[in-house]
Design a protein around this motif. Structure first.
Motif, PDB file in Angstrom:
ATOM      1  N   PRO A  24       0.810  -1.217   0.000  1.00  0.00           N
ATOM      2  CA  PRO A  24       0.000   0.000   0.000  1.00  0.00           C
ATOM      3  C   PRO A  24       0.849   1.276   0.000  1.00  0.00           C
ATOM      4  O   PRO A  24       0.528   2.245  -0.687  1.00  0.00           O
ATOM      5  N   GLU A  25       1.945   1.254   0.729  1.00  0.00           N
ATOM      6  CA  GLU A  25       2.811   2.434   0.774  1.00  0.00           C
ATOM      7  C   GLU A  25       3.460   2.681  -0.586  1.00  0.00           C
ATOM      8  O   GLU A  25       3.528   3.828  -1.051  1.00  0.00           O
ATOM      9  N   ARG A  26       3.921   1.633  -1.241  1.00  0.00           N
ATOM     10  CA  ARG A  26       4.540   1.784  -2.557  1.00  0.00           C
ATOM     11  C   ARG A  26       3.521   2.280  -3.588  1.00  0.00           C
ATOM     12  O   ARG A  26       3.848   3.092  -4.451  1.00  0.00           O
ATOM     13  N   THR A  27       2.277   1.811  -3.486  1.00  0.00           N
ATOM     14  CA  THR A  27       1.220   2.278  -4.387  1.00  0.00           C
ATOM     15  C   THR A  27       0.992   3.774  -4.206  1.00  0.00           C
ATOM     16  O   THR A  27       0.899   4.532  -5.173  1.00  0.00           O
ATOM     17  N   LEU A  28       0.919   4.190  -2.962  1.00  0.00           N
ATOM     18  CA  LEU A  28       0.719   5.600  -2.648  1.00  0.00           C
ATOM     19  C   LEU A  28       1.871   6.449  -3.187  1.00  0.00           C
ATOM     20  O   LEU A  28       1.653   7.512  -3.782  1.00  0.00           O
ATOM     21  N   ARG A  29       3.089   5.985  -3.014  1.00  0.00           N
ATOM     22  CA  ARG A  29       4.259   6.715  -3.501  1.00  0.00           C
ATOM     23  C   ARG A  29       4.252   6.821  -5.019  1.00  0.00           C
ATOM     24  O   ARG A  29       4.579   7.866  -5.589  1.00  0.00           O
ATOM     25  N   ARG A  30       3.855   5.735  -5.681  1.00  0.00           N
ATOM     26  CA  ARG A  30       3.801   5.748  -7.148  1.00  0.00           C
ATOM     27  C   ARG A  30       2.805   6.798  -7.644  1.00  0.00           C
ATOM     28  O   ARG A  30       3.093   7.564  -8.574  1.00  0.00           O
ATOM     29  N   LEU A  31       1.638   6.859  -7.004  1.00  0.00           N
ATOM     30  CA  LEU A  31       0.618   7.829  -7.416  1.00  0.00           C
ATOM     31  C   LEU A  31       1.062   9.262  -7.137  1.00  0.00           C
ATOM     32  O   LEU A  31       0.848  10.163  -7.954  1.00  0.00           O
ATOM     33  N   LEU A  32       1.676   9.485  -5.981  1.00  0.00           N
ATOM     34  CA  LEU A  32       2.162  10.831  -5.661  1.00  0.00           C
ATOM     35  C   LEU A  32       3.254  11.271  -6.633  1.00  0.00           C
ATOM     36  O   LEU A  32       3.279  12.429  -7.067  1.00  0.00           O
ATOM     37  N   THR A  33       4.136  10.362  -6.994  1.00  0.00           N
ATOM     38  CA  THR A  33       5.191  10.683  -7.952  1.00  0.00           C
ATOM     39  C   THR A  33       4.594  11.035  -9.312  1.00  0.00           C
ATOM     40  O   THR A  33       5.025  11.982  -9.958  1.00  0.00           O
ATOM     41  N   ALA A  34       3.569  10.292  -9.719  1.00  0.00           N
ATOM     42  CA  ALA A  34       2.904  10.575 -10.993  1.00  0.00           C
ATOM     43  C   ALA A  34       2.234  11.950 -10.990  1.00  0.00           C
ATOM     44  O   ALA A  34       2.117  12.589 -12.034  1.00  0.00           O
ATOM     45  N   LEU A  35       1.845  12.412  -9.810  1.00  0.00           N
ATOM     46  CA  LEU A  35       1.231  13.741  -9.689  1.00  0.00           C
ATOM     47  C   LEU A  35       2.279  14.848  -9.542  1.00  0.00           C
ATOM     48  O   LEU A  35       1.937  16.011  -9.400  1.00  0.00           O
ATOM     49  N   GLY A  36       3.544  14.472  -9.546  1.00  0.00           N
ATOM     50  CA  GLY A  36       4.616  15.460  -9.471  1.00  0.00           C
ATOM     51  C   GLY A  36       4.970  15.894  -8.059  1.00  0.00           C
ATOM     52  O   GLY A  36       5.662  16.901  -7.877  1.00  0.00           O
ATOM     53  N   ALA A  37       4.533  15.160  -7.066  1.00  0.00           N
ATOM     54  CA  ALA A  37       4.796  15.523  -5.671  1.00  0.00           C
ATOM     55  C   ALA A  37       6.216  15.141  -5.288  1.00  0.00           C
ATOM     56  O   ALA A  37       6.732  14.110  -5.702  1.00  0.00           O
ATOM     57  N   ARG A  38       6.833  15.981  -4.469  1.00  0.00           N
ATOM     58  CA  ARG A  38       8.141  15.694  -3.893  1.00  0.00           C
ATOM     59  C   ARG A  38       7.913  15.351  -2.428  1.00  0.00           C
ATOM     60  O   ARG A  38       7.195  16.068  -1.743  1.00  0.00           O
ATOM     61  N   TYR A  39       8.501  14.274  -1.956  1.00  0.00           N
ATOM     62  CA  TYR A  39       8.221  13.836  -0.590  1.00  0.00           C
ATOM     63  C   TYR A  39       9.435  13.178   0.030  1.00  0.00           C
ATOM     64  O   TYR A  39      10.403  12.843  -0.644  1.00  0.00           O
ATOM     65  N   ARG A  40       9.347  13.002   1.339  1.00  0.00           N
ATOM     66  CA  ARG A  40      10.352  12.285   2.112  1.00  0.00           C
ATOM     67  C   ARG A  40       9.662  11.104   2.777  1.00  0.00           C
ATOM     68  O   ARG A  40       8.459  11.139   3.017  1.00  0.00           O
ATOM     69  N   LEU A  41      10.445  10.086   3.137  1.00  0.00           N
ATOM     70  CA  LEU A  41       9.879   8.877   3.731  1.00  0.00           C
ATOM     71  C   LEU A  41      10.287   8.742   5.194  1.00  0.00           C
ATOM     72  O   LEU A  41      11.431   9.009   5.551  1.00  0.00           O
ATOM     73  N   HIS A  42       9.345   8.323   6.027  1.00  0.00           N
ATOM     74  CA  HIS A  42       9.593   7.885   7.407  1.00  0.00           C
ATOM     75  C   HIS A  42      10.458   8.848   8.205  1.00  0.00           C
ATOM     76  O   HIS A  42      11.474   8.456   8.764  1.00  0.00           O
ATOM     77  N   ARG A  43      10.040  10.096   8.288  1.00  0.00           N
ATOM     78  CA  ARG A  43      10.805  11.080   9.056  1.00  0.00           C
ATOM     79  C   ARG A  43      10.717  10.769  10.540  1.00  0.00           C
ATOM     80  O   ARG A  43       9.661  10.910  11.147  1.00  0.00           O
ATOM     81  N   LYS A  44      11.812  10.354  11.101  1.00  0.00           N
ATOM     82  CA  LYS A  44      11.840   9.951  12.506  1.00  0.00           C
ATOM     83  C   LYS A  44      11.729  11.141  13.453  1.00  0.00           C
ATOM     84  O   LYS A  44      11.429  10.964  14.629  1.00  0.00           O
ATOM     85  N   ASP A  45      11.978  12.350  12.958  1.00  0.00           N
ATOM     86  CA  ASP A  45      11.887  13.523  13.819  1.00  0.00           C
ATOM     87  C   ASP A  45      10.448  14.015  13.993  1.00  0.00           C
ATOM     88  O   ASP A  45      10.200  14.933  14.762  1.00  0.00           O
ATOM     89  N   LEU A  46       9.506  13.388  13.315  1.00  0.00           N
ATOM     90  CA  LEU A  46       8.096  13.749  13.446  1.00  0.00           C
ATOM     91  C   LEU A  46       7.359  12.673  14.243  1.00  0.00           C
ATOM     92  O   LEU A  46       7.692  11.485  14.149  1.00  0.00           O
ATOM     93  N   PRO A  47       6.349  13.051  15.009  1.00  0.00           N
ATOM     94  CA  PRO A  47       5.578  12.061  15.782  1.00  0.00           C
ATOM     95  C   PRO A  47       4.964  11.000  14.873  1.00  0.00           C
ATOM     96  O   PRO A  47       4.388  11.311  13.832  1.00  0.00           O
ATOM     97  N   GLY A  48       5.111   9.747  15.247  1.00  0.00           N
ATOM     98  CA  GLY A  48       4.532   8.649  14.486  1.00  0.00           C
ATOM     99  C   GLY A  48       5.348   8.233  13.281  1.00  0.00           C
ATOM    100  O   GLY A  48       4.959   7.319  12.567  1.00  0.00           O
ATOM    101  N   SER A  49       6.467   8.896  13.018  1.00  0.00           N
ATOM    102  CA  SER A  49       7.315   8.601  11.859  1.00  0.00           C
ATOM    103  C   SER A  49       6.450   8.372  10.612  1.00  0.00           C
ATOM    104  O   SER A  49       6.351   7.255  10.096  1.00  0.00           O
ATOM    105  N   PRO A  50       5.797   9.427  10.114  1.00  0.00           N
ATOM    106  CA  PRO A  50       4.852   9.270   8.989  1.00  0.00           C
ATOM    107  C   PRO A  50       5.470   8.573   7.790  1.00  0.00           C
ATOM    108  O   PRO A  50       6.653   8.738   7.499  1.00  0.00           O
ATOM    109  N   ASP A  51       4.644   7.796   7.090  1.00  0.00           N
ATOM    110  CA  ASP A  51       5.109   7.055   5.924  1.00  0.00           C
ATOM    111  C   ASP A  51       5.592   8.001   4.830  1.00  0.00           C
ATOM    112  O   ASP A  51       6.625   7.759   4.220  1.00  0.00           O
ATOM    113  N   ILE A  52       4.831   9.057   4.582  1.00  0.00           N
ATOM    114  CA  ILE A  52       5.173  10.011   3.528  1.00  0.00           C
ATOM    115  C   ILE A  52       5.015  11.416   4.089  1.00  0.00           C
ATOM    116  O   ILE A  52       3.996  11.751   4.691  1.00  0.00           O
TER     117      ILE A  52
END
Length: 147
Positions: A24-52
């Motif tokens: 599910p995470e890879r699917t989400l990343r693929r769709l966001l990339t297709a929409l031209g979004a720039r993102y980071r993965l699993h930021r440990k400095d944020l609460p809950g270490s968000p997936d994207i």
């Protein structure tokens, strides 16, 4: 009802359950990339270490598995017959942890979105939802004076 595996085999099976880079995470990343979004993965400095994390838009996206996070769909409401009390407690702890992370992120000024595994079956609807999120999410004003 007893487990079909011995303790050592069960441990090996559970160790193979992934917490990141799931389908599910890879699917989400693929769709966001297709929409031209720039993102980071699993930021440990944020609460809950968000997936994207989309830092420029102050947007975080969690890709949740329905079973593991207790979604109210058919798969999420299913409870294994073996060791029922353990699984109810486990999913309950996950839900409490998810709510705490969401509150902390929102208090810090982040927009938080959760995409459930069952919602990924309709990719066209998910892509439209992500496009709307990207269009609505505010961009940071500047880096001067903080993040």
């Amino acid at each position: 009802m007893t487990d079909v595996f011995d303790a050592e085999k069960r441990s090996a099976v559970m160790a193979r359950v992934k917490g990141r880079d799931t389908t599910p995470e890879r699917t989400l990343r693929r769709l966001l990339t297709a929409l031209g979004a720039r993102y980071r993965l699993h930021r440990k400095d944020l609460p809950g270490s968000p997936d994207i994390v989309l830092p420029g838009r102050r947007l975080v996206v969690f890709a949740h598995g329905c079973f593991w996070h207790g979604h109210d769909c058919a798969r999420g409401s299913r409870v294994p017959k073996a060791n029922r009390d353990y699984w109810l407690a486990k999913v309950g702890r996950n839900r409490v942890r998810d709510a705490a992370a969401r509150e902390a992120l929102e208090a810090a000024g982040w927009r938080v979105e959760t995409v459930w595994e069952c919602e990924m079956k309709d990719e066209a609807a998910l892509k439209a939802r992500l496009a709307a999120l990207l269009a609505a999410a505010p961009l940071k004003r500047s880096r001067v004076g903080g993040v």
